[in-house]
Design an enzyme around this catalytic site. Sequence first.
Site, PDB file in Angstrom:
ATOM      1  N   ASP A 210      38.440  50.666  30.907  1.00 47.01           N
ATOM      2  CA  ASP A 210      37.553  49.580  31.337  1.00 47.01           C
ATOM      3  C   ASP A 210      36.434  49.413  30.321  1.00 47.01           C
ATOM      4  OD1 ASP A 210      35.652  47.905  32.988  1.00 47.01           O
ATOM      5  OD2 ASP A 210      37.209  48.294  34.484  1.00 47.01           O
TER       6      ASP A 210
ATOM      7  N   ALA B  33      44.952  45.839  36.187  1.00 39.51           N
ATOM      8  CA  ALA B  33      44.050  45.206  37.156  1.00 39.51           C
ATOM      9  C   ALA B  33      42.867  44.531  36.492  1.00 39.51           C
ATOM     10  CB  ALA B  33      43.544  46.264  38.154  1.00 39.51           C
TER      11      ALA B  33
ATOM     12  N   LYS C 230      37.835  37.104  37.599  1.00 42.03           N
ATOM     13  CA  LYS C 230      38.380  36.578  38.855  1.00 42.03           C
ATOM     14  C   LYS C 230      37.459  35.631  39.610  1.00 42.03           C
ATOM     15  CE  LYS C 230      36.791  40.587  41.499  1.00 42.03           C
ATOM     16  NZ  LYS C 230      37.186  41.701  42.370  1.00 42.03           N
TER      17      LYS C 230
ATOM     18  N   LYS D  94      45.600  32.630  44.137  1.00 36.00           N
ATOM     19  CA  LYS D  94      45.025  31.462  43.461  1.00 36.00           C
ATOM     20  C   LYS D  94      45.891  30.997  42.300  1.00 36.00           C
ATOM     21  CE  LYS D  94      40.316  32.603  44.841  1.00 36.00           C
ATOM     22  NZ  LYS D  94      40.762  33.584  45.841  1.00 36.00           N
TER      23      LYS D  94
END
Length: 665
Positions: free
Chosen positions: A325, A375, A379, A421
């Site tokens: 990350d 992941a 978003k 979405k």
Amino acid sequence: MFSISRLSRYSTSQRVRGYLIAYVVDLAVFAASTLLAFQLRFDGVLPEVYFHPMWIAMAVWACAKSLTFICGGVAGGYWRYTSIHEALRLVLTNSAGSVLGSVMILLMLGQHGLPRSIYFLEWLVSSALILSSRLLVRTIFSARYSHRAKGELTRTLIYGAGAAGLALLCELRQNQSLMCDVVGLIDDDPRKVGLVFHGMRVLGSGGELGILVKKYFIKKVLIAIPSARGPQMVRILRLAVDASVDYKMVPSLGGLIQGTELGKQIRNVAVEDLLGRKPAQLDVDSIREKIQGRVVMVTGAAGSIGSEICRQIAHFKPQAIVGFDAAETPLFQIDRELRATFPQVAFYPEIGNIIRPEALHFVMQKHRPSILFHAAAYKHVPMMERHVFAAVENNIFGTMNVAKAAAVNGVADVVMISTDKAVRPTSMMGATKRVAELLIRSMQAKSHTKFVAVRFGNVLGSNGSVVPIFKEQIAAGGPVTITHAAMTRYFMTIPEAAQLVLQAFSIGTGGEVFVLDMGEPVKIVDLARNLILLSGLQPDQDIKIQFTGLRPGEKLFEELNLQDECLVPTSHAQIKSYVSPNDGDARQLEAYLQDLRVIVERRDTARLVLLLKGLVPEYNPDSQLLQTAFAIEFSTVKALGISVPVRRAERISEVTLASAARQAT
């Protein structure tokens, strides 16, 4: 150290003293049982001929029963906790002692040494006295607890007279630290009203909660209905709020098995309890078979979904988890948490960005993962409408970098986290995630790596979700802002989403787009009202609800599959696989992505929208984005046939986009 050792010796001596007292009492009971049996048989006048046999029988039965009580594990112990189960064990153990003693007496005194009725009377009297001694001790301790200063205890009602409610009642009576004075039970089953369970009466139904609270001065209600779902929990919540009483919830009996003490598991009612979703049932064996002993890498490991995936993976004993990350502080936090919670699992925090291929290659070559959960993504819908190129770079090219690095470095399985979405997207975030799905599927045809994608909706409590925002607004006194009264969304909890992602990974064979069972869609306004109720306040009275209008890129409702996607069941009831006849051409997709890279470098918004529309025909850009892309006023947009408010997700045809492009030129 000295004081601790002294305390330990004191505790041990106290325990030994308690057991010695129990043994002495039991011996006295055994002796008294024999004596009373003879007295009952001869109406209180014992013939002299039976004096000597009586003393022999008394000694034999006392020794035999002491032996069976020790072997049976019922000698000594905490008599205050004697239950029906313990009572049955006592009777069976006492019966074994009576039989053993009787056999020894027959061998010593012969068949006619004692009247035959003595054997039965001794068993009957000893069973009664043994149970009575335990019951007396339990009654004394219960009386001591019930006579504590009532000012120290909270007057409590238990909502639910089922198994969980009665287990809670027993715990509250025995555990003085919980500080609850249980006044009675309530239950919605009218057949139970008025009945008495464990000495406690069912005072009424849930509808009478307000009256009972006032009548008995109740301060707390403990909801012991683990099977309650959605509407039933909302009703109970409203009853408790209307009655102005504090309320807590008791876990399911399955949860009690995993815990140690029921009292410690009483918790506040959470918004998840009001959704009506049943917990996911996992095939843990298949997941463990795929994960155990392997190195697993998670991109976006510091995010809400990525970090939960790391937690869930750790349960299945992987060789190591690599958390990748760009966010340093949350990555540091998940590193600390996993090292404390799962010390046996190696966790390697790696700081890096998925838009840098060299960082991905370096980490994969260093740790050699065989499984990768992707992941990492941007978003937030409105944010990505304002930063369209960041969305493309991260969600599309970042995914491409991850997929290519995984294929080159021999990763066996790649699972991409997608979103509802991506279905008929009206936002840049949704469109980029849809392209990422297409990219993942195209990689399957030219790689030995298995690529799958998993779609799901909104996740309760995730970073940026409506629940934390609503809670902040409620804490500030309101108003709670909602974009539209009719807006609905699919919801699931973070742990459930992560668990089902692992389950989908375990059954994937490559190329699938899995869709999790999201249950029924939830109206956002209902979610807001329930959160206000959870705060002990009244919607529209204490906290106002304000509607602000749709934001750029938002839809009123979400979908989980495209019209041309075919539903295929999987081995798990809560996971479906959607197979589209239009998988797309890998070469054509590669050409699109090359053009897209040039467009991003030039920061050409108009061409970006047109290319995404060509790549994802069902993409319907928001009108605000169109205005930005083609540098035209809203009046011109209306002239083009887009006769709706600016803050509205429009369904624009390719012809309209082409027309807009010509006018912009």
